[in-house]
Design a protein around this motif. Structure first.
Motif, mmCIF file in Angstrom:
data_model
loop_
_atom_site.group_PDB
_atom_site.id
_atom_site.type_symbol
_atom_site.label_atom_id
_atom_site.label_comp_id
_atom_site.label_asym_id
_atom_site.label_seq_id
_atom_site.Cartn_x
_atom_site.Cartn_y
_atom_site.Cartn_z
ATOM 1 N N ALA A 69 -38.282 -5.679 -21.614
ATOM 2 C CA ALA A 69 -38.049 -5.699 -20.171
ATOM 3 C C ALA A 69 -36.649 -6.201 -19.838
ATOM 4 O O ALA A 69 -35.960 -5.638 -18.978
ATOM 5 C CB ALA A 69 -39.102 -6.555 -19.478
ATOM 6 N N THR A 70 -36.210 -7.281 -20.504
ATOM 7 C CA THR A 70 -34.878 -7.812 -20.201
ATOM 8 C C THR A 70 -33.787 -6.851 -20.667
ATOM 9 O O THR A 70 -32.755 -6.714 -20.006
ATOM 10 C CB THR A 70 -34.684 -9.184 -20.854
ATOM 11 O OG1 THR A 70 -34.858 -9.070 -22.280
ATOM 12 C CG2 THR A 70 -35.685 -10.193 -20.316
ATOM 13 N N ALA A 71 -33.999 -6.195 -21.810
ATOM 14 C CA ALA A 71 -33.010 -5.220 -22.278
ATOM 15 C C ALA A 71 -32.949 -4.023 -21.336
ATOM 16 O O ALA A 71 -31.858 -3.512 -21.029
ATOM 17 C CB ALA A 71 -33.349 -4.772 -23.693
ATOM 18 N N PHE A 72 -34.112 -3.565 -20.879
ATOM 19 C CA PHE A 72 -34.143 -2.452 -19.922
ATOM 20 C C PHE A 72 -33.398 -2.829 -18.645
ATOM 21 O O PHE A 72 -32.626 -2.034 -18.102
ATOM 22 C CB PHE A 72 -35.591 -2.093 -19.599
ATOM 23 C CG PHE A 72 -35.734 -1.045 -18.537
ATOM 24 C CD1 PHE A 72 -35.586 0.296 -18.846
ATOM 25 C CD2 PHE A 72 -36.006 -1.399 -17.216
ATOM 26 C CE1 PHE A 72 -35.704 1.265 -17.857
ATOM 27 C CE2 PHE A 72 -36.123 -0.443 -16.234
ATOM 28 C CZ PHE A 72 -35.977 0.898 -16.550
ATOM 29 N N TYR A 89 -29.481 -2.872 -19.270
ATOM 30 C CA TYR A 89 -28.867 -1.539 -19.299
ATOM 31 C C TYR A 89 -28.946 -0.857 -17.935
ATOM 32 O O TYR A 89 -28.006 -0.159 -17.521
ATOM 33 C CB TYR A 89 -29.543 -0.665 -20.350
ATOM 34 C CG TYR A 89 -29.124 -0.977 -21.759
ATOM 35 C CD1 TYR A 89 -27.801 -0.826 -22.161
ATOM 36 C CD2 TYR A 89 -30.037 -1.426 -22.710
ATOM 37 C CE1 TYR A 89 -27.388 -1.107 -23.460
ATOM 38 C CE2 TYR A 89 -29.645 -1.716 -24.009
ATOM 39 C CZ TYR A 89 -28.325 -1.555 -24.372
ATOM 40 O OH TYR A 89 -27.927 -1.845 -25.654
ATOM 41 N N SER A 90 -30.050 -1.038 -17.231
ATOM 42 C CA SER A 90 -30.180 -0.414 -15.907
ATOM 43 C C SER A 90 -29.170 -0.986 -14.923
ATOM 44 O O SER A 90 -28.631 -0.252 -14.081
ATOM 45 C CB SER A 90 -31.603 -0.619 -15.373
ATOM 46 O OG SER A 90 -32.544 -0.006 -16.212
ATOM 47 N N SER A 91 -28.916 -2.295 -15.004
ATOM 48 C CA SER A 91 -27.943 -2.896 -14.093
ATOM 49 C C SER A 91 -26.532 -2.378 -14.338
ATOM 50 O O SER A 91 -25.680 -2.429 -13.449
ATOM 51 C CB SER A 91 -27.969 -4.418 -14.230
ATOM 52 O OG SER A 91 -27.582 -4.810 -15.538
ATOM 53 N N GLU A 92 -26.290 -1.876 -15.555
ATOM 54 C CA GLU A 92 -24.995 -1.278 -15.876
ATOM 55 C C GLU A 92 -25.001 0.239 -15.666
ATOM 56 O O GLU A 92 -24.039 0.914 -16.028
ATOM 57 C CB GLU A 92 -24.644 -1.577 -17.333
ATOM 58 C CG GLU A 92 -24.465 -3.066 -17.621
ATOM 59 C CD GLU A 92 -24.261 -3.343 -19.106
ATOM 60 O OE1 GLU A 92 -24.255 -2.363 -19.889
ATOM 61 O OE2 GLU A 92 -24.097 -4.516 -19.473
ATOM 62 N N ILE A 93 -26.094 0.739 -15.090
ATOM 63 C CA ILE A 93 -26.288 2.179 -14.835
ATOM 64 C C ILE A 93 -26.204 2.969 -16.145
ATOM 65 O O ILE A 93 -25.764 4.110 -16.175
ATOM 66 C CB ILE A 93 -25.288 2.720 -13.781
ATOM 67 C CG1 ILE A 93 -25.107 1.712 -12.650
ATOM 68 C CG2 ILE A 93 -25.803 4.020 -13.177
ATOM 69 C CD1 ILE A 93 -24.169 2.168 -11.552
ATOM 70 N N ASP A 94 -26.629 2.351 -17.228
ATOM 71 C CA ASP A 94 -26.683 3.032 -18.520
ATOM 72 C C ASP A 94 -28.136 3.413 -18.773
ATOM 73 O O ASP A 94 -28.825 2.838 -19.620
ATOM 74 C CB ASP A 94 -26.158 2.111 -19.629
ATOM 75 C CG ASP A 94 -26.016 2.845 -20.958
ATOM 76 O OD1 ASP A 94 -26.359 4.044 -21.017
ATOM 77 O OD2 ASP A 94 -25.574 2.211 -21.931
ATOM 78 N N TYR A 95 -28.606 4.406 -18.023
ATOM 79 C CA TYR A 95 -30.016 4.769 -18.096
ATOM 80 C C TYR A 95 -30.381 5.417 -19.435
ATOM 81 O O TYR A 95 -31.537 5.351 -19.855
ATOM 82 C CB TYR A 95 -30.368 5.714 -16.945
ATOM 83 C CG TYR A 95 -30.133 5.092 -15.592
ATOM 84 C CD1 TYR A 95 -30.739 3.886 -15.241
ATOM 85 C CD2 TYR A 95 -29.299 5.701 -14.656
ATOM 86 C CE1 TYR A 95 -30.518 3.311 -14.004
ATOM 87 C CE2 TYR A 95 -29.076 5.129 -13.414
ATOM 88 C CZ TYR A 95 -29.685 3.939 -13.087
ATOM 89 O OH TYR A 95 -29.464 3.367 -11.865
ATOM 90 N N THR A 96 -29.426 6.002 -20.096
ATOM 91 C CA THR A 96 -29.709 6.606 -21.401
ATOM 92 C C THR A 96 -30.094 5.537 -22.412
ATOM 93 O O THR A 96 -31.063 5.693 -23.163
ATOM 94 C CB THR A 96 -28.481 7.385 -21.905
ATOM 95 O OG1 THR A 96 -28.141 8.384 -20.943
ATOM 96 C CG2 THR A 96 -28.777 8.048 -23.230
ATOM 97 N N SER A 97 -29.359 4.435 -22.442
ATOM 98 C CA SER A 97 -29.687 3.351 -23.367
ATOM 99 C C SER A 97 -30.938 2.585 -22.938
ATOM 100 O O SER A 97 -31.626 1.996 -23.779
ATOM 101 C CB SER A 97 -28.512 2.379 -23.472
ATOM 102 O OG SER A 97 -27.367 3.034 -23.997
ATOM 103 N N ALA A 98 -31.225 2.602 -21.632
ATOM 104 C CA ALA A 98 -32.419 1.900 -21.141
ATOM 105 C C ALA A 98 -33.697 2.677 -21.440
ATOM 106 O O ALA A 98 -34.773 2.078 -21.549
ATOM 107 C CB ALA A 98 -32.303 1.660 -19.636
#
Length: 214
Positions: free
Chosen positions: A171-174, A177-186
């Motif tokens: 959850a924290t990793a998701f 990555y989401s806060s950095e708009i890196d949805y692919t890595s999330a």
């Protein structure tokens, strides 16, 4: 593609998620046993007040519970700040009602007469409760454990604020990555959270089918 499946990062996140969720669900379910038993076997004003306080704490947003524990540990018990004990306490405060509801239903289905018969045969009250009532209430306890486990798996706020430094769950990793708009890595972290929830979701479904068939 396969490049987003960074196993050196994903595997520790899966392990820490399982560890926190498993331990937190177990402790929360055990903590709910006395209150669930009293609510069925010995209801009273004090018991209703304690139970209501737990429902009130469970209704609060996670950020409120987390910030309250941050304030208490920093000002009063600094060694407990950002420890496993504190994050377990936060999980118990937030999710104990989920275990309590399931345990109450399970204990209510265990006849009180069996407990009394066990005590007449020489069992102590604690032995009678554990060996008779809790065995019959085991499906309810399993359902409560499953619901708390699922809730902790996706919990974010308390884990971010209270977990020890270096803790990274799915959850924290998701969230990171989401806060950095890196949805692919999330995306892999989100998929793994869904996959982790499937076995316990199936358990809850089976339990609901058995209850409906009675």
């Amino acid at each position: 593609g396969t490049t987003v499946w960074n196993l050196p990062e994903l595997l520790p996140a899966v392990w820490q998620t399982l560890l926190l969720a498993g331990l937190g669900a177990a402790l929360t379910t055990v903590a709910a046993v006395p209150m669930a038993w009293l609510s069925i076997r010995a209801p009273g004003k004090l018991q209703r007040w304690v139970e209501g306080a737990n429902y009130l704490a469970g209704a609060l947003p996670g950020i409120v519970v987390a910030l309250s524990l941050v304030t208490i540990t920093v000002r009063v018990a600094r060694p407990l700040y950002q420890t496993v004990f504190t994050v377990m306490l936060a999980y118990a405060l937030m999710f104990l009602p989920r275990a309590l509801v399931s345990l109450r239903a399970g204990i209510a289905q265990a006849p009180k007469e069996l407990e009394q018969a066990a005590r007449s045969l020489g069992r102590s009250p604690l032995q009678a409760m554990w060996q008779i009532t809790m065995r019959l209430a085991a499906p309810g306890a399993a359902s409560g454990y499953a619901m708390v486990f699922l809730a902790i798996t996706t919990e974010l706020t308390a884990t971010l604020l209270l977990a020890p430094n270096g803790t990274q769950t799915l959850a924290t990793a998701f969230w990171a990555y989401s806060s950095e708009i890196d949805y692919t890595s999330a995306a892999p972290h989100a998929l793994l959270m869904v996959l982790l929830s499937l076995p316990l979701t199936w358990l809850l479904h089976r339990q609901s089918q058995r209850s409906a068939g009675r």
